[in-house]
Design a protein around this motif. Structure first.
Motif, PDB file in Angstrom:
ATOM      1  N   ILE A  47       6.293   8.058   1.340  1.00 54.41           N
ATOM      2  CA  ILE A  47       7.186   9.215   1.167  1.00 54.41           C
ATOM      3  C   ILE A  47       8.501   8.752   0.524  1.00 54.41           C
ATOM      4  CG2 ILE A  47       8.549  10.968   2.384  1.00 54.41           C
ATOM      5  CD1 ILE A  47       6.196  10.996   4.492  1.00 54.41           C
ATOM      6  N   ALA A  48       9.047   7.629   1.010  1.00 54.47           N
ATOM      7  CA  ALA A  48      10.317   7.124   0.458  1.00 54.47           C
ATOM      8  C   ALA A  48      10.171   6.771  -1.018  1.00 54.47           C
ATOM      9  CB  ALA A  48      10.782   5.910   1.265  1.00 54.47           C
ATOM     10  N   THR A  49       9.093   6.087  -1.359  1.00 59.68           N
ATOM     11  CA  THR A  49       8.872   5.698  -2.763  1.00 59.68           C
ATOM     12  C   THR A  49       8.614   6.927  -3.619  1.00 59.68           C
ATOM     13  OG1 THR A  49       7.817   3.714  -1.913  1.00 59.68           O
ATOM     14  CG2 THR A  49       7.590   4.122  -4.269  1.00 59.68           C
ATOM     15  N   GLY A  50       7.823   7.856  -3.094  1.00 59.25           N
ATOM     16  CA  GLY A  50       7.533   9.090  -3.831  1.00 59.25           C
ATOM     17  C   GLY A  50       8.804   9.883  -4.069  1.00 59.25           C
ATOM     18  N   ALA A  51       9.668   9.965  -3.057  1.00 52.12           N
ATOM     19  CA  ALA A  51      10.924  10.711  -3.185  1.00 52.12           C
ATOM     20  C   ALA A  51      11.830  10.067  -4.229  1.00 52.12           C
ATOM     21  CB  ALA A  51      11.631  10.785  -1.832  1.00 52.12           C
ATOM     22  N   LEU A  52      11.903   8.750  -4.192  1.00 53.43           N
ATOM     23  CA  LEU A  52      12.741   8.018  -5.158  1.00 53.43           C
ATOM     24  C   LEU A  52      12.199   8.206  -6.574  1.00 53.43           C
ATOM     25  CD1 LEU A  52      15.147   5.989  -5.303  1.00 53.43           C
ATOM     26  CD2 LEU A  52      13.441   4.159  -5.281  1.00 53.43           C
ATOM     27  N   GLY A  53      10.899   8.028  -6.740  1.00 55.02           N
ATOM     28  CA  GLY A  53      10.283   8.190  -8.055  1.00 55.02           C
ATOM     29  C   GLY A  53      10.459   9.609  -8.581  1.00 55.02           C
ATOM     30  N   TYR A  54      10.344  10.571  -7.675  1.00 51.91           N
ATOM     31  CA  TYR A  54      10.488  11.984  -8.057  1.00 51.91           C
ATOM     32  C   TYR A  54      11.914  12.278  -8.521  1.00 51.91           C
ATOM     33  CZ  TYR A  54      10.335  17.106  -7.519  1.00 51.91           C
ATOM     34  OH  TYR A  54      10.407  18.458  -7.730  1.00 51.91           O
ATOM     35  N   ARG A  55      12.894  11.735  -7.781  1.00 50.71           N
ATOM     36  CA  ARG A  55      14.307  11.944  -8.150  1.00 50.71           C
ATOM     37  C   ARG A  55      14.595  11.347  -9.516  1.00 50.71           C
ATOM     38  NH1 ARG A  55      17.995  13.254  -3.591  1.00 50.71           N
ATOM     39  NH2 ARG A  55      19.730  12.778  -4.969  1.00 50.71           N
ATOM     40  N   ALA A  68       0.819  -1.216   0.000  1.00 54.40           N
ATOM     41  CA  ALA A  68       0.000   0.000   0.000  1.00 54.40           C
ATOM     42  C   ALA A  68       0.856   1.271   0.000  1.00 54.40           C
ATOM     43  CB  ALA A  68      -0.935  -0.004   1.216  1.00 54.40           C
ATOM     44  N   GLY A  69       1.860   1.330   0.873  1.00 55.94           N
ATOM     45  CA  GLY A  69       2.681   2.540   1.007  1.00 55.94           C
ATOM     46  C   GLY A  69       3.374   2.925  -0.298  1.00 55.94           C
ATOM     47  N   PRO A  70       4.184   1.992  -0.872  1.00 60.75           N
ATOM     48  CA  PRO A  70       4.855   2.336  -2.134  1.00 60.75           C
ATOM     49  C   PRO A  70       3.885   2.696  -3.253  1.00 60.75           C
ATOM     50  CG  PRO A  70       5.942   0.459  -1.126  1.00 60.75           C
ATOM     51  CD  PRO A  70       4.723   0.742  -0.301  1.00 60.75           C
ATOM     52  N   LEU A  71       2.736   2.010  -3.343  1.00 69.51           N
ATOM     53  CA  LEU A  71       1.774   2.357  -4.398  1.00 69.51           C
ATOM     54  C   LEU A  71       1.237   3.774  -4.200  1.00 69.51           C
ATOM     55  CD1 LEU A  71      -0.276  -0.958  -4.900  1.00 69.51           C
ATOM     56  CD2 LEU A  71       1.371   0.076  -6.473  1.00 69.51           C
ATOM     57  N   ILE A  72       0.972   4.140  -2.947  1.00 71.57           N
ATOM     58  CA  ILE A  72       0.509   5.503  -2.664  1.00 71.57           C
ATOM     59  C   ILE A  72       1.604   6.513  -3.034  1.00 71.57           C
ATOM     60  CG2 ILE A  72      -0.121   7.122  -0.800  1.00 71.57           C
ATOM     61  CD1 ILE A  72      -1.628   4.721   0.524  1.00 71.57           C
ATOM     62  N   GLY A  73       2.859   6.174  -2.690  1.00 71.12           N
ATOM     63  CA  GLY A  73       3.985   7.062  -3.012  1.00 71.12           C
ATOM     64  C   GLY A  73       4.149   7.273  -4.508  1.00 71.12           C
ATOM     65  N   LEU A  74       3.831   6.242  -5.288  1.00 66.62           N
ATOM     66  CA  LEU A  74       3.960   6.347  -6.745  1.00 66.62           C
ATOM     67  C   LEU A  74       3.011   7.377  -7.350  1.00 66.62           C
ATOM     68  CD1 LEU A  74       4.536   2.682  -7.987  1.00 66.62           C
ATOM     69  CD2 LEU A  74       6.144   4.594  -7.987  1.00 66.62           C
ATOM     70  N   MET A  75       1.984   7.784  -6.565  1.00 64.01           N
ATOM     71  CA  MET A  75       1.064   8.815  -7.062  1.00 64.01           C
ATOM     72  C   MET A  75       1.814  10.120  -7.342  1.00 64.01           C
ATOM     73  SD  MET A  75      -1.971   7.713  -7.383  1.00 64.01           S
ATOM     74  CE  MET A  75      -2.013   5.930  -7.417  1.00 64.01           C
ATOM     75  N   VAL A  76       2.919  10.361  -6.624  1.00 68.61           N
ATOM     76  CA  VAL A  76       3.669  11.614  -6.802  1.00 68.61           C
ATOM     77  C   VAL A  76       4.255  11.697  -8.220  1.00 68.61           C
ATOM     78  CG1 VAL A  76       5.612  13.005  -5.983  1.00 68.61           C
ATOM     79  CG2 VAL A  76       4.109  11.869  -4.334  1.00 68.61           C
ATOM     80  N   PRO A  77       5.131  10.734  -8.634  1.00 70.62           N
ATOM     81  CA  PRO A  77       5.626  10.816 -10.017  1.00 70.62           C
ATOM     82  C   PRO A  77       4.530  10.544 -11.049  1.00 70.62           C
ATOM     83  CG  PRO A  77       6.493   8.855  -8.904  1.00 70.62           C
ATOM     84  CD  PRO A  77       5.817   9.679  -7.860  1.00 70.62           C
TER      85      PRO A  77
END
Lengths: 163, 137
Positions: free
Chosen positions: B47-55, A10-19
């Protein structure tokens, strides 16, 4: 699917929403701005400058909000996901619905005053290394902890929040 | 096309908000009571995955001409509202368990009290818009 995703999925999938949001619409991921767009679209007032802007340029955000509603509906009405813990039991009583509505007022007011919510600040802002978002996120949690130790037990006790 | 792409990302996020249960009042209660690490693990890994993907996104889209990426998120402004508004939102989040994304999800999921929260959130935003000139920023 009728049981929760493990946190490490769940966490990484939610984080992927950013890129993903940046790639899809070239805009930062954030969801509370929709409330402003709705106000600007439905109640444009000449003497409220905050609602005088080109909300139509932000329609992608409203489309995302509509998508969230559809995605959640698919999970529940097609997938059969159980929803009994998603709102406090007291929210289904008349007085509780008023308390829920009043909480909504504070959520709308607070997120706009802070210029972002959990998605815009705690996820997007933190993932892109923004100090204001860190301070906003800390404020969300401090506010939450204060009410958890003051009004939340009182509301849950009075209105029947324990399951 | 941009609307369709926004809509599709929204569908994915709506499904995630339910499937991860981050839109769940009882999960938020557990989070604020420190009764369960789940929400913190989800937020931290997001946050960690978002930061990595963003970078990765910034690196792969930085042009030689500008030396920057068109995908860079503009800096957010720090005001008194960041703190005061944050405290107000957080206090209400702990009461009813929903932040804006989950409000939309619970409306879509057909939970009727979510309509009251949604309507309230629109009113609260309008209230801020009205009071903005006299609020400290």
């Amino acid at each position: 699917m009728t049981s929760p995703l493990p946190w490490y999925v769940a966490g990484p999938l939610i984080g992927l929403m950013v890129p993903l949001t940046l790639i899809a619409v070239k805009r930062p991921f954030g969801l509370s701005s929709n409330l402003r767009h709705i106000c600007a679209a439905c109640f444009p007032s000449r003497n409220v400058p905050f609602l005088q802007y080109d909300w139509k340029a932000e329609q992608w955000n409203l489309a995302m909000m509509a998508g969230i509603m559809v995605g959640a509906a698919l999970m529940v009405f097609v997938g059969g996901y159980p929803m009994d813990t998603f709102l406090p039991p007291w929210a289904y009583t008349p007085i509780g619905a008023v308390v829920a509505g009043a909480s909504g007022v504070a959520i709308g007011f607070g997120t706009r005053y802070a210029a972002g919510c959990t998605s815009g600040h705690a996820i997007t802002g933190m993932a892109t290394g923004q100090l204001p978002s860190l301070l906003a996120t800390v404020s969300f949690f401090v506010g939450g902890l204060i009410s958890t130790h003051t009004i939340v037990p009182w509301i849950n006790g009075l209105l029947g929040g324990t399951q | 096309m941009i609307l369709l792409r926004g809509f599709l990302v929204g569908i994915a996020f709506g499904m995630l908000l339910i499937g991860s249960e981050v839109a769940s009042w009882s999960r938020i209660q557990d989070m604020f009571a420190f009764a369960d690490a789940r929400m913190y693990l989800i937020l931290g890994s997001a946050i960690a995955t978002g930061a990595l993907g963003y970078r990765i996104l910034l690196r792969s889209t930085t042009t030689a001409k500008t030396g920057d990426s068109p995908y860079r998120v503009p800096p957010k402004e720090l005001t008194k509202g960041t703190i005061i508004g944050g405290l107000i939102f957080g206090a209400a989040w702990a009461v009813v368990g929903t932040c804006p994304g989950p409000i939309y999800a619970l409306v879509g999921a057909g939970l009727w009290p979510a309509l009251a929260i949604f309507a309230g959130a629109i009113v609260g935003t309008g209230l801020y818009a009205r009071l903005r000139p006299i609020l400290p920023h």
